[in-house]
Scaffold this active site. Structure first.
Site, PDB file in Angstrom:
ATOM      1  N   GLU A 125      93.184 -13.366  37.230  1.00 30.55           N
ATOM      2  CA  GLU A 125      93.925 -12.658  36.183  1.00 30.55           C
ATOM      3  C   GLU A 125      95.382 -12.592  36.649  1.00 30.55           C
ATOM      4  O   GLU A 125      95.644 -12.177  37.783  1.00 30.55           O
ATOM      5  CB  GLU A 125      93.369 -11.236  36.006  1.00 30.55           C
ATOM      6  CG  GLU A 125      94.099 -10.497  34.910  1.00 30.55           C
ATOM      7  CD  GLU A 125      93.614  -9.067  34.685  1.00 30.55           C
ATOM      8  OE1 GLU A 125      92.640  -8.642  35.329  1.00 30.55           O
ATOM      9  OE2 GLU A 125      94.245  -8.392  33.844  1.00 30.55           O
ATOM     10  N   ARG A 169      82.507 -10.477  48.343  1.00 30.20           N
ATOM     11  CA  ARG A 169      83.967 -10.543  48.497  1.00 30.20           C
ATOM     12  C   ARG A 169      84.314 -10.679  49.963  1.00 30.20           C
ATOM     13  O   ARG A 169      83.579 -10.202  50.831  1.00 30.20           O
ATOM     14  CB  ARG A 169      84.601  -9.226  48.028  1.00 30.20           C
ATOM     15  CG  ARG A 169      84.580  -8.976  46.587  1.00 30.20           C
ATOM     16  CD  ARG A 169      85.200  -7.615  46.315  1.00 30.20           C
ATOM     17  NE  ARG A 169      86.628  -7.724  46.106  1.00 30.20           N
ATOM     18  CZ  ARG A 169      87.160  -8.087  44.950  1.00 30.20           C
ATOM     19  NH1 ARG A 169      86.403  -8.372  43.912  1.00 30.20           N
ATOM     20  NH2 ARG A 169      88.467  -8.159  44.811  1.00 30.20           N
ATOM     21  N   LYS A 174      94.584  -6.078  44.303  1.00 30.94           N
ATOM     22  CA  LYS A 174      95.910  -6.221  43.709  1.00 30.94           C
ATOM     23  C   LYS A 174      96.486  -4.860  43.318  1.00 30.94           C
ATOM     24  O   LYS A 174      97.691  -4.648  43.404  1.00 30.94           O
ATOM     25  CB  LYS A 174      95.835  -7.151  42.498  1.00 30.94           C
ATOM     26  CG  LYS A 174      95.694  -8.609  42.898  1.00 30.94           C
ATOM     27  CD  LYS A 174      95.665  -9.517  41.697  1.00 30.94           C
ATOM     28  CE  LYS A 174      94.287  -9.565  41.090  1.00 30.94           C
ATOM     29  NZ  LYS A 174      94.163 -10.566  40.022  1.00 30.94           N
TER      30      LYS A 174
END
Ligand code: ATP
Ligand code: MG
Length: 563
Positions: free
Chosen positions: A39, A264, A274
């Site tokens: 994104e 992850r 982020k």
């Protein structure tokens, strides 16, 4: 599949095993097509690198393709600046999506038509509950939800309302489009999830065309499907979204990629979300997204990490089904391992101490040969100047040395790398007793640091010549956080309370050999015995010479893990 792995008999990880079986069974006609779907709401970090290496790596190993898709469904957080940076970082890391750059927003029209199709199939409805009411109706993990009072609206009314939502006739938050699944599902994601929300926002790609935007879940799988993706690899937090992913593909009757989740990547002493990185940037705790202490790819690049060291790290970390935390030392090990092979050597001293060689002619300056990289003889040698006055590092001298001290001390002989043997005769101090100069003698026969006779000289130290040395600023970096898991905090505090206030040390007295001026920012080099460095890009743009230390020489990881 990677031939080397096959030959070594290395076992495949669980994802490669699934894909390999799919290829064998001719699922998707034996095609393999993956994608990396960031994104554009921030810069890429090391966790993304893991996903990139996985997706692009698999495509390469199975003779398939990997797309870059910008998952741009939320214009409130996304920016063109991020979209550009993502592409730059991906290229720098060494991956190529050729002509396959896509945007989720490319599919907005198709997604809208699919929403209409779901309405017509009585599988979607416009709901007037506010977000708070919706939360109440949703229930909890232990309590079932309740049907929305708007759930049975007529098809024509739903279509009319959705069209008017799209045109911007309603305020944000007053209506949503939801799919009709099951308010009693044990999976909360299946309790009539919202697939469109009203947002009166310009989109970086579609401008002001849309006043409604699809949810991540409604856009992601369908974008995979439209791109012909075969295996949609994502992180574990999407495991509970998989039933919904499957529901959309099935109920729309479209190509159905297989979603597979993996853990992850987490690294200790840093944050890799982020959202948290944005706070570090916005609140000024770091010097931008590319601060050399950040685990962003741009920060690591500025710090002096090489693409191959990051790829090697991702490879060593491997794939897991459960969350774990990787030690920062492994990352540093990978960088050292790479740079030891490739980086040129240079001389420098961080804390200079003057050395006068009393028996060296006053105005003589010699050019000596220094080896560029002992690991790679093809890189040859360079000239370094030598004169009566040189500088060594203060911590290479001791007035009262312990027995096994092989560096400089009064009466002891040491080798100046690539130069001569010198012996310290005398120490000169200032009024406060601080050592300010050493008076030494050299052996003219030992030029080049070789052995004139068979005498043993154990210590070799680095030095710089006073006639040519330059004085850049040197930045040494430490962990950004003072604890392994920055998210572990006392009540009422957040991760910022764990920031390490000593993570940046700037040195202003250091001296290095002149040839460093000619290097390019980003080009790695080793200051012998001190560590690996690179010139800082931002400083170079402003005409200033700043050296970032990428990593120190000491290799704690290899020591800890070798038996
Ligand atoms: P963040 O939590 O940092 O905001 P994200 O998951 O929201 O990350 P996206 O841009 O949505 O970031 O991620 C793009 C791809 O990278 C996704 O497939 C995601 O699963 C993967 N990814 C993100 N962070 C990691 C990580 N730490 N380890 C492995 N893959 C990751
Ligand atoms: Mg995200």
């Amino acid at each position: 599949m990677n031939m080397e792995e096959k030959e070594l008999g290395k076992s495949l990880d669980f994802i490669r095993t699934i894909i390999s079986e799919d290829v064998t069974s001719q699922k998707n006609d034996g095609r393999v097509h993956t994608r990396f779907p960031p994104e554009p709401n921030g810069y890429l970090h090391l966790g993304h690198a893991k996903s990139i290496c996985l997706n692009f790596g698999i495509a390469e190993e199975f003779n398939g393709l990997c797309n870059l898709r910008l998952d741009d469904t939320n214009p409130s957080a996304e920016k063109a600046e991020y979209a550009l940076a993502i592409q730059g970082d991906l290229r720098w890391l060494g991956f190529d999506w050729e002509d396959r750059l896509f945007h989720a927003s490319d599919n907005f029209q198709q997604l809208y038509e699919w929403a209409i199709q779901l309405i017509k199939d009585h599988k979607a409805y416009v709901c007037d509950l506010t977000f708070e009411e919706m939360r109440e109706y949703r229930g909890t993990l232990t309590e079932p939800g309740k049907n929305s009072p708007y759930r049975n609206r007529e098809v024509s009314e739903n279509i009319d309302l959705l069209e008017r939502m799209k045109k911007g006739e309603f305020e944000e938050g007053t209506k949503t489009l939801r799919v009709k699944i099951d308010m009693n599902s044990p999976n909360l994601n299946m309790r009539d999830p919202v697939i469109y929300r009203i947002m009166h926002r310009e989109h970086p790609e579609t401008g002001d065309k849309w006043k409604i935007y699809p949810s991540y879940d409604f856009a992601h799988g369908q974008s995979d499907s439209l791109e012909g993706i075969t295996h949609s690899l994502c992180t574990l937090e999407f495991e509970h979204h998989r039933p919904l992913y499957d529901w959309f593909c099935k109920n729309l009757g479209i190509h159905h990629p297989q979603q597979i989740e993996f853990a992850r990547l987490n690294l200790n002493y840093t944050v890799m979300s982020k959202r948290k990185m944005l706070r570090l940037v916005e609140e000024g705790h770091v010097d931008g997204w590319d601060d050399p202490r950040m685990a962003t790819l741009s920060g690591m690049r500025r710090r002096g990490f090489t693409p191959s060291s990051i790829r090697s790290f991702c490879d060593k970390v491997g794939l897991a089904k459960r969350e774990n935390i990787i030690e920062m030392e492994l990352l540093e090990f990978c960088l050292r391992e790479d740079l030891n092979k490739s980086a040129h050597r240079r001389l420098g001293v961080l804390d200079p101490l003057k050395v006068t060689i009393s028996n060296y002619p006053e105005s003589k300056v010699e050019e000596l040969d220094a080896i560029n990289n002992p690991e790679d003889p093809t890189t040859g040698t360079r000239k370094v100047s030598f004169s009566r006055e040189v500088f060594i590092d203060r911590n290479d001298f001791m007035e009262d040395p312990p027995k096994k001290y092989f560096r400089m001390a009064v009466g002891k002989e040491v080798r100046l790398k690539y130069a001569y043997y010198i012996t310290c005769q005398k120490v000169i101090k200032d009024e406060d007793g601080k050592i300010i100069e050493l008076i030494c003698e050299y052996d003219p026969e030992s030029r080049g640091g070789g052995t004139p006779d068979q005498r043993k000289v154990k210590g070799t130290i680095q030095w710089v010549d006073s006639t040519t040395a330059i004085n850049p600023e040197i930045r040494l970096y430490d962990r950004l956080f003072k604890v392994p898991n920055p998210d572990e905090v006392e009540e009422g505090k957040d991760f910022l309370s764990n920031l390490n206030s000593d993570s940046l040390t700037s040195l202003s007295d250091a001296l290095v050999e002149k040839s460093i001026e000619e290097l390019q920012a980003g080009e790695p080099f080793q200051l012998e015995r001190i560590g690996y460095f690179t010139l800082d890009t931002k400083a170079q743009e402003m005409g200033k010479l700043v050296l970032n230390r990428s990593v120190a020489m000491r290799d704690s990881w290899a020591k800890k893990h070798s038996k």
